[in-house]
Design a protein around this motif. Structure first.
Motif, PDB file in Angstrom:
ATOM      1  N   VAL C  98      44.040   2.754  25.329  1.00 45.50           N
ATOM      2  CA  VAL C  98      42.812   2.314  24.662  1.00 45.50           C
ATOM      3  C   VAL C  98      42.722   2.790  23.220  1.00 45.50           C
ATOM      4  O   VAL C  98      41.962   2.223  22.448  1.00 45.50           O
ATOM      5  CB  VAL C  98      41.541   2.760  25.416  1.00 45.50           C
ATOM      6  N   VAL C  99      43.455   3.841  22.885  1.00 48.32           N
ATOM      7  CA  VAL C  99      43.309   4.345  21.523  1.00 48.32           C
ATOM      8  C   VAL C  99      44.572   4.137  20.688  1.00 48.32           C
ATOM      9  O   VAL C  99      44.569   3.380  19.721  1.00 48.32           O
ATOM     10  CB  VAL C  99      42.943   5.842  21.523  1.00 48.32           C
ATOM     11  N   PHE C 102      46.742   0.497  19.811  1.00 51.49           N
ATOM     12  CA  PHE C 102      46.244  -0.394  18.772  1.00 51.49           C
ATOM     13  C   PHE C 102      46.855  -0.045  17.416  1.00 51.49           C
ATOM     14  O   PHE C 102      47.298  -0.906  16.672  1.00 51.49           O
ATOM     15  CB  PHE C 102      44.725  -0.285  18.704  1.00 51.49           C
ATOM     16  N   TYR C 103      46.896   1.236  17.118  1.00 47.93           N
ATOM     17  CA  TYR C 103      47.406   1.646  15.812  1.00 47.93           C
ATOM     18  C   TYR C 103      48.912   1.439  15.719  1.00 47.93           C
ATOM     19  O   TYR C 103      49.448   1.166  14.649  1.00 47.93           O
ATOM     20  CB  TYR C 103      47.052   3.110  15.544  1.00 47.93           C
ATOM     21  N   GLU C 105      50.471  -1.015  17.108  1.00 45.87           N
ATOM     22  CA  GLU C 105      50.662  -2.436  16.839  1.00 45.87           C
ATOM     23  C   GLU C 105      50.367  -2.767  15.388  1.00 45.87           C
ATOM     24  O   GLU C 105      50.948  -3.668  14.813  1.00 45.87           O
ATOM     25  CB  GLU C 105      49.773  -3.270  17.768  1.00 45.87           C
ATOM     26  N   GLN C 106      49.447  -2.002  14.807  1.00 39.86           N
ATOM     27  CA  GLN C 106      49.133  -2.217  13.403  1.00 39.86           C
ATOM     28  C   GLN C 106      50.156  -1.567  12.500  1.00 39.86           C
ATOM     29  O   GLN C 106      50.023  -1.625  11.279  1.00 39.86           O
ATOM     30  CB  GLN C 106      47.752  -1.633  13.080  1.00 39.86           C
ATOM     31  N   LYS C 107      51.126  -0.891  13.097  1.00 39.23           N
ATOM     32  CA  LYS C 107      52.098  -0.123  12.318  1.00 39.23           C
ATOM     33  C   LYS C 107      51.370   0.855  11.408  1.00 39.23           C
ATOM     34  O   LYS C 107      51.719   1.017  10.229  1.00 39.23           O
ATOM     35  CB  LYS C 107      52.951  -1.051  11.453  1.00 39.23           C
ATOM     36  N   ALA C 108      50.327   1.482  11.928  1.00 43.74           N
ATOM     37  CA  ALA C 108      49.545   2.406  11.117  1.00 43.74           C
ATOM     38  C   ALA C 108      50.420   3.566  10.673  1.00 43.74           C
ATOM     39  O   ALA C 108      51.347   3.962  11.359  1.00 43.74           O
ATOM     40  CB  ALA C 108      48.352   2.917  11.901  1.00 43.74           C
ATOM     41  N   LYS C 109      50.086   4.112   9.523  1.00 45.75           N
ATOM     42  CA  LYS C 109      50.816   5.260   8.995  1.00 45.75           C
ATOM     43  C   LYS C 109      50.554   6.476   9.889  1.00 45.75           C
ATOM     44  O   LYS C 109      49.460   6.622  10.442  1.00 45.75           O
ATOM     45  CB  LYS C 109      50.344   5.546   7.574  1.00 45.75           C
ATOM     46  N   PRO C 110      51.541   7.362   9.996  1.00 47.75           N
ATOM     47  CA  PRO C 110      51.365   8.507  10.897  1.00 47.75           C
ATOM     48  C   PRO C 110      50.100   9.312  10.621  1.00 47.75           C
ATOM     49  O   PRO C 110      49.475   9.824  11.546  1.00 47.75           O
ATOM     50  CB  PRO C 110      52.604   9.353  10.621  1.00 47.75           C
ATOM     51  N   ILE C 112      47.284   8.328   9.859  1.00 50.47           N
ATOM     52  CA  ILE C 112      46.136   7.714  10.543  1.00 50.47           C
ATOM     53  C   ILE C 112      46.108   8.206  11.996  1.00 50.47           C
ATOM     54  O   ILE C 112      45.045   8.503  12.549  1.00 50.47           O
ATOM     55  CB  ILE C 112      46.247   6.179  10.515  1.00 50.47           C
ATOM     56  N   VAL C 116      43.224  10.021  14.152  1.00 49.94           N
ATOM     57  CA  VAL C 116      42.805   9.526  15.458  1.00 49.94           C
ATOM     58  C   VAL C 116      42.889  10.659  16.484  1.00 49.94           C
ATOM     59  O   VAL C 116      41.982  10.838  17.303  1.00 49.94           O
ATOM     60  CB  VAL C 116      43.694   8.337  15.878  1.00 49.94           C
TER      61      VAL C 116
END
Ligand SMILES: Nc1ncnc2c1ncn2[C@@H]1O[C@H](COP(=O)(O)OP(=O)(O)OP(=O)(O)O)[C@@H](O)[C@H]1O
Ligand SMILES: Nc1ncnc2c1ncn2[C@@H]1O[C@H](COP(=O)(O)OP(=O)(O)OP(=O)(O)O)[C@@H](O)[C@H]1O
Ligand SMILES: [Mg+2]
Ligand SMILES: [Mg+2]
Lengths: 440, 377, 336, 277, 262
Positions: C98-99, C102-103, C105-110, C112, C116
Motif C-alpha cells: 500500500v505504501v 507506488f513509489y 512504480e513512479q521510479k521515485a528517487k531514494p 523520497i 516515506v
C-alpha cells in the motif's frame, strides 16, 4: 483559481483554525484565546525552524537530521547570555574551566599544525600521539578540579557558571551564532568527506551536543534544568499587581488575569512574527537574486556548477551554517518562551523528525510552504489528541462504556498523535509530493 | 439529578514519550481518587469529579502548555501534573502561575521549582531528595555498609537524589566509589554495570525507576555477578521489582516515604481491584495529589483555586485525624463537620516548606520475593 | 599479579555483554543494510519494525504460556518466534503493497523513500502502542543462566565470577546461525543471487528475467525476519518497550554505516564495533589494573577514559572518525 | 528536471541515507503484460514493425521505424549519434512504449508484453552500457543469465566457456575486475545463457580493442550459424556491415537506408554520410 | 600553455588514462581524437580538476595545477564543456548563461539584502550579454524555456554558450558536435576560430567528425587505450598507420576516401 489565491487561502485556513480555537469550544477547539495564541506562538517558532530546514533541504538538498542539536544550542545560548551569573562561580573555577578549554583548543591546533607541517611517517605519528596524550591529561588536570569547584556551589540551586545577565533578546542572535559555530564544524568535516555523509554526521553530533548539555552541569546545570529564565516582557503576576495595567485592562473590560496572560502572549506573538518576517524576507531576497540562482544551479548539477567556477563545497557549507543558525535562533526563542532550559527534553522525534514533517508537508523548496507547514502541523500536533478521542468515541459508539476494547482504545488516544502525523505525511507524499505549497 | 455540581480536574502526564510506560498507572491512580470521591457523594454537596486527561509528551514543553491552556479553557479547577520536571516547570511558569491555577505534581522533584515565585500555587507529593538522602545514609550506616557504588537515572530526580545520598553518606563517613548516570529508555546497560563493578563497593545504590533503567541495571548487575545487594530509594520500591527480578533480590533494602504499611498496602489493594499496578512509580503520589486537591476544596468549601489553594497544607499535615487511601469519603465528612484531618494517603504525604513533601520513611527489605517493612524512620 | 582473575573480569564485564549486544545490533544493522542495498534507501522505520515483530512474538508467547506449552530450559519465545516473523512479514508486505510499491512504480528517487519511511515510522510507532501499550513487557522464561557468576566462582575458586546467560548464549548462537544462513542464501541460492544481481544492476536484472517485485518481496521478508529475530533476542536479553526499540535505531544506523552501508559483512562488523566501543571506552579499568599491578601501584581513581554518560556519544565519535578515514565505511559499502 | 515530482531529490547525494549504485535508469515500459495475439500471414522471425514512440511523455524519437531479422541472419543498425538506434532496440524489447506499430516474434504479436515476459519468450538483450553484474563472479553472471531456465544449465555454460575460453579461467573472479573486452564477452555470454531464440546486442564492440573486436565478431558469426537471429547496433559500422546479412541506417528515428550489408557498404551516399567517407 | 606529464588515471584495476604526455600550445586549436573509450574525456576530467589523477602532473603556464578543484581553474581561465550535456535543468536557458560569470556581487548574501541597486545594474548587463550569446548561437527563441526541456543539440549549444559568457584563456570542448546540426556545427567552427583569432582563446576539441577537425585544428592528437598514439598535423595523423588501425579504420581504400572528403 490562481496559485497565489489558492496559497493565500491555505494561510487563511490556518488562520481561521487559530481564530476558531480562540472563539469556540466546539469539538477540538479550546475556545480560549490563551490556548489559540499559545499554539500560534509555538507554531511561529516551528515555522522558523522549518524555514531553516527548508533552506538546507529545499534549496541545497542537504539532509540535516541534527536539528535537535542546533535547537538545543540556541537554548543554551539563552542561559549563557541572559541568566544571572552564579555568585562566586568564576572565582571558584570558572576561570579554570576557561583555561582548560583554551588548553584543549591549543592542543587541537597544535595537532593540526603538526599534521600539516611534518612529513608523513613514524616521527609524526609519535609526536602527534605524545601531544594528544599530554594535552588530554593536562586538560583534565586543569578542568576536573575547576568543574568540581563550580559544581559544588549549592548544587541544588546553582552548580553552574550561570550567564552574563544580559537582556534576553540578545540571546536570540547569540543562539544563532552558537548553532552556526557548531554547524561550521560539522560542515567542515562532513561536507568535506568524499562521499556525503551529512545525515549521519548531523545525527551523531546532535546526540553529542545533547549528551554534553545533559552531563556538563557547570555549563547548563545539566538535567537539573535552569528554570525562571528572564523574559523580554513583564511577568503576568507582576502585571496583575500593576495599577496602571489593571486600569487599562478594566477600561477594555478585561479580567486582570486574562488581560495579563493575553498581554504576554500577544507580545511574544509580535516578537516572533517580526523575527519570522525578517528571516522570511532575507531568505526570499537571497533566493530571488544571483545568489539563489547559483544555489539552484548547484542543486541541479554540482559538477557543472563547479566547472562554472562556483565553489560548491563552500556554498553548501554556507547554506548549512545559515539554516542551522536559523534553527538556533528558533531554539533560543523557544527556550525564552518556555522560560526554562531543560536539556533532557531534546528528543529526535519531537525536534528533528517532526520538523521534517512540517517541511515536507508544507512544501520543500518554498519558504512560504515551510512556514505554512510549521504552523499547520503544530496545530495538528496539539489537536490530534482530542480528535483521536472523538474518533474513537465515534467508532466505538455501539460498544458498552466499560467494554475492554473501548477502554483500551481510549487509553491509547495519546498515541493517535504519532499515528496521525505519519498518516498526514504519507498522504501528502502520495497525493501532493511537492507539499501543500510547492516550489514554483 | 444528583449531579448538581461538577468539578473538573486536569490530569496532565506524559502519556507518550520517555515515561509513557509509567503514565497510565499514574493517571489511573489520580482517577481512582476522583472516582472514590464521586462515589462517596460527599464533595461540595454531591458534586461529581470529572477527570480530564491530556498529554505532556514528558519532553514537549509546547505541547504541555497548549494542553494546559486547553484544560483551563475547559474549566478545570485544578491540575494534577505534570510529571517530568521540564514540562512541569513550563506549565507552572506559563500557565498555572499566570492564571492562578493550583497544580500538584506527583513526581517533579527539581529543587529549582521550589524557588520559583509560585504564589502558593504549586505543590508536590513526591518526597524531597534532601530528606531521602539523609534517610538513605542512615539506613546504610545502620546496616554497616561502608562503601557504595551509586547510579542514578539521568534526570533531575535521579541526579538530585544521587547528590543528596552522596553528600549525606560521605558526611557520616561512608565512601561513594562512583556516581554514574544511566539513561532510561535504552535497553543495554553493560557499559554502566561494567564501570560500576570495576569501581566496587559493598552494595549498589540505584536511584532510578523500577520499571525503567533501574530495573535494567539491577538485572544486569545480578546477571554478571557485579553486585548482589542493592540499595533501593523510593523510585525503586514496588511489587513489580521483586516480581520481575526474582529471588536474587532478597536481602536488598531501601526506603520509601510512607508511615506504616497501612497506606501503601491499602492503595495497592485498591489499585489491583481497579485493574492497574499501584506500585508503579508515582502512582500512589498521583492518587494523593488528586485526593489533596479535593480535600482542600471541601475544607475551603469552594472549588476556586484561590480559595482552596491555601487549604492544601492544612489537610495534608497534622494535626488532625489520619486519613488513608479508601477513606476519602470519611475525610470529606469530617471536613464538612469542621474536624481537622491529616492526610497520610498512599505515600505518607507531609508537606513542608513551600509545597514540598517530607515526612516519615518506611525501611524496606526484600525477603522471600516481597517488600517487607522493617521499621519506620 | 593475577592474570586469571583479570581475564575473567574482563570477559564478564566487557567481552560477553559486548558480544551479545553486538550480535543484536548486527542483526538489526543487517536488516537496515539489506534494504539499503536492494531498495537503496535508509529505512527509518526499522526500529519500529523490530518492535512490531517482537510484539507479535510476545503476544504468541503469552498465549503459549497460558496453554502451558514451553520449551523447558529454553525460553518459550523461541517457539513463538516463527509466528512473530510471519506476522512481521505480513505487515512488511502489506506496507510495501500500500505504501512503497507506488513509489517504485513512479521510479521515485531514494530520498523520497526515506521520507516515506519516516511516515511509516510514525504510524508503526502508534500502531505498536495501540496494540500492546507503551509499557515494559517481560516475556523471557526458562532457565536464566548457562553459568551463573556464583556457580562459576564455586567451580573455579576464583575471586571473579563469570556469568553467561541463556539469553546471551541464544543470542550468540542465533546470530551465528542466522548470519550463516543469510550468507548461504545470498551466495548459494538462486533467489539470493537474484537479489544480489538486482542490487548490483536493476536494469540488467530485469533483462535477465528476474522479477523485481519478487526480489523486493523477498527482501522485505528477510528484513522482517532479521528485525524480528534481532528484536526478540534483544527483548529476551533485556526487556521489551516500544520506546526503547525506537531509540535502538540510532546505534543500529551507526553500526550499519561504520561497517559500510549495503554490505552485510560490514553490518556485522559495525554492530560489534559499536557495541565494543560503547562498553569498553567507558569501562573503568580500576578492577583489572588492581589484579595486574603490584599492590603499591594500585590505581586510586577509576582509570576511566570517559564517563559512561558519554557512551552514546562515543559510538558517534567513532563513526565520524571511521568516515573521515574510510569514507565508505570499514567494508566498502556496495551491494548485497 | 523531470516533471515527475516523485523524482525530485533536490540534488541530494547523501550516502548515509540513499544509494544510487545500480539504480534503474530505464523508463518504465509496460509494467504488466497484456495478451499475445497470433499473427496471421507470413512475417520475419522478429520484427519491429513501423514503430513510433518516445520516452515517457516526451516527443516521438522513433518515427515508423521498421527492423526485422530472420533465423541465421545478422541484422545491423547503424546511424549517427542520437539517431534512435538504442531506442529502437529498447522498443523492440519492450522497455519503451511504442505508440503505434507492433513487435512480432515467431509468429506472435508481443507488443503488449513486458520485458520480463519477452525474456521468457526467448529474447536476449545485451545493453550498450553497464551490461554485467560487476559485483557477481563471472559464473554467477552466467547463472543470472539463465535465471528463467529451470532445466540443467551446465551444458550451456560449458558451451559458453568453449566459446569464450578466457571466461573459464576467470569464472570465480568478480566480473567488475575484468578488462573491457572480457566484460563484453561476459555480457554476451550472459545473454546466450537464456538460450535465446533471438539475440539483441547494443554496440557490443564499444570500447573494445580491434583484436577483441574481430574476436567478438567471429563469435557473433558463430552464434548466428547456430541459427539464432542476431540484431545489433554498431558504431564500428564498416566491420559490422561486412558481416551483416541485413543493414539498417537510421536517421532521426526513421529508416533512411535498408539493404544487405554489402549493398549499404557499396552505396556511396551511405558511405559518405555514415561510414566516414 | 598546458603541459600534461605522464598522467595515469585508474578506476579500480582499469587504466582509463595510462601515461598520457602531451603539450598544448598557446593560441592553438588542438584536436583530440581517438576511439571510444580511449580516455579522452577522462583526460579532460583530470586536467579540469574533476578527477584527481592517480599519478602524474598537469601544468598551466608553468604553474602546477594538478588536483586543483574546477572552480579554481575556472577563475584561472580554464573552461570546459561536457560530452553529456550538464545543463541546469530547472533554470531557464538565460539563467543558465547568466549564472556563469564569477564574482557577481549578487552572489554575496549581504548584497542581496543591502545592495539591491548594484545587483540590478549588474543583472541588466548580464542579461544583455546572455541575449547576445544566444543570438549568436541562434537559440534566442528558447531563452525563457527551462533547460531541462530543450533538445539535445540545443543543450550542446547552451553548453558552448556558457564558455562565451566570460573571457577564458583555454576552453576544452568535449564533442560539441555530437547531436548538433551540421550547418550549425560549421558555424560554431567559425565562431571558435574567431574567438581564437580575435580574443586569443586556446581550444582543445574532442570530436569524431573529421571534417570539423579538418576545418579547425592544427595539431591533432590521437589517443588510444589511455596513451597518446600520435601527434602532428592532420595530414600526418591521417597518414599514421597506428591511427588508421586504431581509429580511422583499416585499409588504404578507407584512407583515400577520407582524403577525398576533406
Ligand atoms: N531515457 C531517455 N529519456 C529521454 N530521452 C532519451 C532517453 N534515452 C535517449 N533519449 C533520447 O533519444 C534520442 C535517441 O537516443 P538513442 O540512445 O536511441 O541514440 P543512439 O542512436 O543509440 O545513439 P548512440 O550512437 O549515441 O548510442 C536522443 O535524442 C536521446 O537524447
Ligand atoms: N568513473 C569511471 N569509473 C570507471 N570507469 C570509467 C569511469 N569513467 C570512465 N571510465 C572508463 O574509462 C574509459 C575511458 O573513458 P572516456 O570517457 O575517457 O573515453 P573517451 O575517450 O572519452 O570515449 P568517447 O569517445 O566514447 O567519449 C572507458 O572505458 C570508461 O568506461
Ligand atoms: Mg546507443
Ligand atoms: Mg568521451
Amino acid at each position: 483559481m490562481s496559485e497565489t489565491v489558492k496559497h493565500s487561502l491555505m494561510f487563511a485556513f490556518v488562520g481561521v483554525l487559530i481564530i476558531l480555537d480562540g472563539t469556540t469550544s466546539f469539538g477540538i477547539f479550546a475556545g480560549s484565546w490563551n490556548s489559540a495564541l499559545g499554539i500560534l506562538n509555538m507554531g511561529l517558532v516551528s515555522a522558523i525552524m522549518a524555514l531553516g530546514v527548508n533552506l538546507q533541504w529545499g534549496f541545497a538538498g542537504l539532509f540535516n537530521v541534527g536539528i535537535m542539536g542546533f535547537t538545543a544550542l540556541g537554548g543554551l545560548a539563552v542561559v549563557l547570555v541572559s541568566s544571572s551569573p552564579t555568585p562566586g562561580a568564576w572565582s571558584q573555577g570558572g576561570i579554570g574551566i576557561i583555561m582548560a578549554l583554551i588548553l584543549g583548543a591549543l592542543t587541537v591546533v597544535a595537532a593540526v599544525f603538526i599534521t600539516k607541517n611534518m612529513t608523513k611517517g613514524k616521527p609524526r605519528v609519535l609526536a602527534l600521539t605524545a601531544l594528544l596524550i599530554a594535552g588530554f591529561f593536562a586538560y583534565r588536570a586543569v578542568f576536573d578540579p575547576a568543574v568540581s569547584g563550580v559544581e559544588a556551589i549549592n548544587p541544588a540551586l546553582y552548580g553552574s557558571l550561570g550567564g552574563l545577565g544580559l537582556p534576553v533578546l540578545l540571546a536570540w542572535p547569540a543562539g544563532g551564532l552558537l548553532a552556526a559555530g557548531a554547524a561550521w564544524l560539522i560542515g567542515k568535516t562532513a561536507l568535506g568527506l568524499r562521499s556525503d555523509y551529512l545525515a549521519i554526521a548531523t545525527l551523531g553530533i546532535a546526540e553529542i551536543i545533547i549528551a554534553i548539555m545533559k552531563n556538563e552541569d557547570w555549563l547548563s546545570r545539566g538535567v537539573k534544568n535552569v528554570v525562571g529564565l528572564p523574559r523580554p516582557m513583564r511577568k503576568e503576576i507582576v502585571l496583575q499587581e500593576d495599577p496602571g495595567f489593571l486600569d487599562t485592562a478594566a477600561s477594555l473590560g478585561l479580567d486582570p488575569v486574562v488581560a495579563s496572560t493575553l498581554y504576554v502572549k500577544i507580545t511574544y506573538s509580535l516578537l516572533f512574527t517580526v523575527v519570522l518576517l525578517a528571516l522570511l524576507w532575507m531568505a526570499q531576497m537571497g533566493l530571488k537574486s544571483p545568489w539563489g540562482r547559483m544555489m539552484r544551479a548547484i542543486r541541479d548539477n554540482e559538477v557543472a556548477a563547479e566547472a562554472m567556477g562556483k565553489n560548491v563545497t563552500r556554498r553548501h557549507l554556507q547554506i548549512f551554517v545559515l539554516g542551522s543558525a536559523i534553527c538556533g535562533v528558533a531554539g533560543a526563542m523557544m527556550t525564552t518562551l518556555d522560560g526554562q532550559l531543560t536539556p533532557g527534553t531534546y528528543n529526535p522525534l519531537r525536534f528533528t523528525f517532526l520538523i521534517w514533517v512540517m517541511v515536507v508537508v508544507g512544501g520543500s523548496g518554498n519558504n512560504f510552504g515551510a512556514v505554512l507547514g510549521g504552523i499547520f502541523i503544530w496545530f495538528f500536533w496539539i489537536k490530534v489528541e482530542p480528535m483521536g478521542a472523538g474518533l474513537i468515541n465515534f467508532v466505538t459508539y455501539g460498544l458498552a462504556d466499560d467494554s475492554a476494547l473501548k477502554l483500551h482504545l481510549l487509553d491509547s488516544t495519546a498515541h493517535m498523535r504519532l499515528f496521525t502525523m505519519g498518516l498526514i505525511l504519507l498522504l501528502v507524499l502520495r497525493f501532493s509530493p511537492r507539499g501543500l505549497i510547492p516550489e514554483k | 439529578g444528583g449531579h448538581a455540581k461538577e468539578v473538573k480536574l486536569g490530569i496532565l502526564f506524559g502519556f507518550t514519550g520517555p515515561i509513557e510506560s509509567l503514565a497510565p498507572s499514574m493517571g489511573a491512580g489520580a482517577e481512582l481518587a476522583m472516582a472514590e470521591v464521586t462515589k462517596s457523594g460527599m464533595l461540595l454537596d454531591t458534586a461529581t469529579v470529572t477527570p480530564m486527561r491530556a498529554d505532556t509528551g514528558c519532553i514537549d514543553n509546547g505541547l504541555s502548555t497548549a494542553n494546559a491552556e486547553k484544560m483551563l479553557a475547559d474549566g478545570v479547577s485544578g491540575i494534577i501534573g505534570g510529571d517530568c520536571s521540564g514540562v512541569t516547570g513550563a506549565i507552572l511558569q506559563n500557565v498555572a502561575i499566570p492564571n492562578g491555577m493550583v497544580m500538584i505534581s506527583p513526581s517533579a522533584t527539581s529543587p529549582g521549582l521550589s524557588t520559583m515565585e509560585d504564589n502558593g500555587l504549586f505543590f508536590r507529593t513526591a518526597p524531597s531528595d534532601a530528606r531521602e538522602g539523609q534517610v538513605m545514609a542512615e539506613v546504610l550506616t545502620d546496616r554497616g555498609v561502608k562503601s557504595i557504588a551509586l547510579t542514578y537515572t539521568n534526570n533531575d530526580y535521579g541526579k538530585g537524589l544521587a547528590d543528596a545520598i552522596k553528600t549525606s553518606f560521605e558526611a557520616v563517613g561512608g565512601e561513594v566509589t562512583i556516581s554514574a548516570a544511566h539513561e532510561d529508555g535504552k535497553g543495554d546497560y553493560s557499559a554502566e554495570v561494567g564501570a560500576l563493578a570495576s569501581a566496587g563497593g559493598d552494595i549498589l545504590v540505584v536511584a532510578g525507576y523500577l520499571d525503567q533503567g533501574g530495573l535494567g541495571i539491577i538485572q544486569s548487575s545480578l546477571d554478571s555477578g557485579a553486585f548482589d545487594k542493592f540499595g533501593l530509594p523510593g523510585g525503586m520500591i514496588g511489587d513489580s521489582l521483586p516480581a520481575n527480578v526474582g529471588a536474587d533480590l532478597n536481602g536488598s533494602f531501601g526506603q520509601i516515604a510512607g508511615s506504616g504499611g497501612q497506606g501503601a498496602e491499602a492503595y495497592f489493594a485498591m489499585a489491583e481491584e481497579a485493574g492497574f499496578d499501584g506500585s508503579s512509580p508515582y502512582s500512589p503520589e498521583s492518587y494523593d495529589a488528586a485526593a489533596l486537591v479535593m480535600l482542600a476544596m471541601q475544607a475551603a468549601n469552594s472549588k476556586d483555586p484561590a480559595d482552596y489553594g491555601t487549604k492544601i497544607m492544612d489537610v495534608a499535615n497534622a494535626p488532625g485525624e489520619k486519613i488513608y487511601p479508601g477513606e476519602l469519603g470519611k475525610a470529606l465528612e469530617l471536613l464538612k463537620a469542621g474536624t481537622d484531618i491529616d492526610y497520610v494517603g498512599a505515600s505518607a504525604v507531609e508537606l513542608i516548606g513551600p509545597g514540598e513533601s517530607a515526612g516519615s520513611y518506611r525501611e524496606i527489605e526484600v525477603t522471600d520475593g516481597a517488600n517487607k517493612t522493617v521499621q519506620f524512620r | 599479579m593475577d592474570l586469571l582473575n583479570a581475564l575473567v573480569a574482563l570477559t564478564n564485564y566487557v567481552m560477553i555483554p559486548a558480544v551479545a549486544y553486538g550480535s543484536q545490533l548486527a542483526l538489526g544493522a543487517l536488516g537496515v543494510t539489506m534494504i539499503y542495498a536492494v531498495l537503496r534507501f535508509s529505512n527509518f522505520a526499522h526500529g519500529d519494525t523490530m518492535a512490531f515483530g517482537t510484539m507479535v512474538t510476545i503476544l504468541i508467547t503469552w498465549w503459549l504460556q497460558s496453554m502451558g506449552i514451553n520449551l523447558g530450559p529454553l525460553p518459550t519465545a523461541l517457539l513463538a518466534l516463527p509466528f512473530g516473523i510471519l506476522g512481521c512479514m505480513a505487515l512488511m508486505l502489506f506496507t510495501d503493497r500500500v505504501v512503497y510499491r507506488f513509489y517504485r512504480e513512479q521510479k521515485a528517487k531514494p530520498v523520497i523513500f526515506v521520507m516515506v519511511s519516516l511516515g511509516v515510522m510514525f504510524m508503526m510507532n502508534g500502531l505498536v502502542r495501540f496494540i500492546i501499550g507503551p509499557g515494559d513487557q517481560r516475556f523471557s522464561d526458562g532457565e536464566r543462566f548457562i553459568v551463573s557468576a556464583r556457580d562459576f566462582k564455586a567451580m573455579t575458586g576464583l575471586r571473579e565470577g563469570l556469568a553467561f546467560k541463556t539469553s546471551q548464549g541464544i543470542t550468540i548462537i542465533t546470530a551465528v546461525v542466522v548470519v550463516a544462513a543469510l550468507f548461504w542464501f545470498l551466495n548459494r541460492t538462486r533467489t539470493g543471487k537474484s537479489m544480489r544481481a538486482y542490487s548490483d544492476n536493476e536494469d540488467l536484472a530485469l533483462l535477465s528475467g528476474i522479477n523485481p517485485e519478487r526480489v523486493v518481496m523477498y527482501t522485505w521478508m528477510i528484513v522482517a525476519g532479521l528485525a524480528t529475530i534481532a528484536g526478540v533476542l534483544y527483548g529476551l536479553d533485556k526487556s521489551f518497550k516500544p520506546f526503547t526499540y525506537f531509540q535502538l535505531l540510532l546505534p543500529i544506523f551507526a553500526a550499519a554505516i561504520v561497517g559500510g552501508l549495503g554490505n552485510p559483512i560490514g553490518a556485522i562488523a559495525g554492530g560489534f564495533v559499536i557495541a565494543f566501543s560503547e562498553v569498553s571506552i567507558t569501562y573503568a579499568w580500576k578492577k583489572i589494573l588492581r589484579y595486574l599491578m603490584p599492590e603499591n601501584l594500585e590505581p586510586d581513581g577509576l582509570v576511566q577514559l570517559l564517563s559512561t554518560d558519554y557512551k552514546f556519544a562515543v559510538s558517534f565519535v567513532i563513526l565520524l572518525i571511521v568516515l573521515l578515514f574510510k569514507p565508505t565505511g570499514l567494508f566498502k559499502g556496495k551491494s548485497v | 528536471m523531470s516533471g515527475n515530482p516523485y523524482q525530485n531529490d533536490r540534488g541530494n547525494k547523501d550516502a548515509s541515507i540513499t544509494s544510487t549504485s545500480g539504480r534503474s535508469t530505464m523508463e518504465p515500459g509496460l509494467k504488466h503484460s497484456g495478451e499475445v495475439k497470433p499473427v496471421i500471414g507470413d512475417s520475419p522471425f522478429l520484427v519491429g514493425d513501423t514503430m513510433t514512440g518516445g520516452y515517457g511523455k516526451g516527443p516521438d524519437i522513433l518515427h515508423e521505424c521498421t527492423i526485422a531479422v530472420n533465423p541465421g541472419e545478422i541484422a545491423v543498425i547503424v546511424g549517427p549519434n542520437g539517431a534512435g538506434k538504442s531506442t529502437a532496440m529498447k522498443a523492440v524489447f519492450g522497455m519503451l512504449n511504442v505508440r503505434s506499430g507492433k513487435v512480432l516474434l515467431d509468429g506472435e504479436d508481443i507488443t503488449n508484453l513486458s520485458p520480463q515476459d519477452r525474456v521468457v519468450k526467448g529474447m536476449g538483450f545485451v545493453p550498450q552500457t553497464s551490461n554485467i553484474f560487476t559485483s557477481l563472479t563471472v559464473e554467477e553472471n552466467l547463472e543470472m543469465g539463465a535465471f528463467i531456465r529451470t532445466d540443467d544449465i551446465s551444458n550451456t555454460m560449458e558451451q559458453i566457456y568453449h566459446l569464450f575460453p578466457i571466461l573459464k579461467d576467470k569464472r570465480n573472479q568478480a566480473a567488475g575486475e575484468l578488462s573491457g573486452g572480457q566484460r563484453q564477452q561476459v555480457a554476451v555470454g550472459r545473454a546466450l545463457m537464456t538460450q535465446p531464440k533471438v539475440l539483441m546486442l547494443d554496440e557490443p564492440t564499444a570500447g573494445v580493442s580491434p583484436i577483441v573486436m574481430d574476436e567478438l565478431f567471429d563469435r557473433i558469426i558463430e552464434v548466428a550459424r547456430t541459427g539464432i537471429p542476431i540484431l545489433m547496433v554498431e558504431q564500428n559500422a564498416r566491420q559490422a556491415l561486412e558481416i551483416a546479412d541485413k543493414g539498417y541506417v537510421l536517421v532521426q528515428g526513421r529508416n533512411a537506408y535498408t539493404g544487405t550489408g554489402k549493398e549499404l557498404l557499396a552505396d556511396p551516399e551511405v558511405r559518405k554520410s555514415f561510414l566516414g567517407g | 600553455m598546458i603541459v600534461v606529464e605522464d598522467v595515469h588515471k585508474h578506476f579500480g584495476g582499469f587504466h582509463a588514462v595510462d601515461g598520457a604526455t602531451l603539450e598544448i600550445a598557446k593560441g592553438s586549436i588542438t584536436g583530440l581524437i581517438g576511439p571510444n573509450g580511449a580516455g579522452k574525456t577522462t583526460l579532460f576530467n583530470v586536467i579540469a580538476g574533476v578527477l584527481p589523477p592517480t599519478s602524474g602532473r598537469v601544468k598551466m603556464d608553468g604553474e602546477d595545477i594538478t588536483g586543483l578543484p574546477p572552480h579554481t581553474l575556472f577563475h584561472k581561465g580554464l573552461l570546459r564543456t561536457f560530452q553529456i550535456a550538464h545543463e541546469f535543468s530547472s533554470m531557464t536557458c538565460r539563467e543558465n548563461l547568466m549564472m556563469v560569470p564569477g564574482g557577481q556581487s549578487g552572489e554575496t548574501l549581504w548584497n542581496t539584502w543591502f545592495g539591491r541597486k548594484r545587483i540590478a545594474d549588474e543583472e541588466r548587463a548580464l542579461r544583455a550579454k546572455a541575449d547576445e550569446v544566444m543570438e549568436f548561437l541562434t537559440i534566442e527563441h528558447i531563452s525563457d524555456l527551462k533547460a531541462g526541456q530543450i533538445s539535445g543539440g540545443q543543450k550542446k549549444l547552451l553548453e558552448l554558450g556558457r564558455t562565451m559568457m566570460v573571457d577564458a584563456k583555454i576552453v576544452f570542448l568535449d564533442e560539441v558536435g555530437a547531436g548538433v546540426n551540421r550547418t550549425l556545427l560549421y558555424t560554431i567552427a567559425d565562431a571558435i576560430k574567431r574567438l581564437n583569432e580575435e580574443r586569443g582563446y586556446t581550444f582543445v576539441v574532442i570530436e569524431h567528425d573529421m571534417e570539423f577537425i579538418g576545418r579547425l585544428c592544427d595539431p591533432v592528437i590521437c589517443m588510444a587505450e589511455g596513451k597518446v598514439l600520435a601527434q602532428g598535423t592532420l595530414d600526418e595523423i591521417k597518414a599514421n598507420e597506428q591511427v588508421i588501425e586504431a581509429y580511422l579504420g583499416t585499409g588504404l581504400k578507407n584512407k583515400d576516401k577520407l582524403e577525398a572528403g576533406a
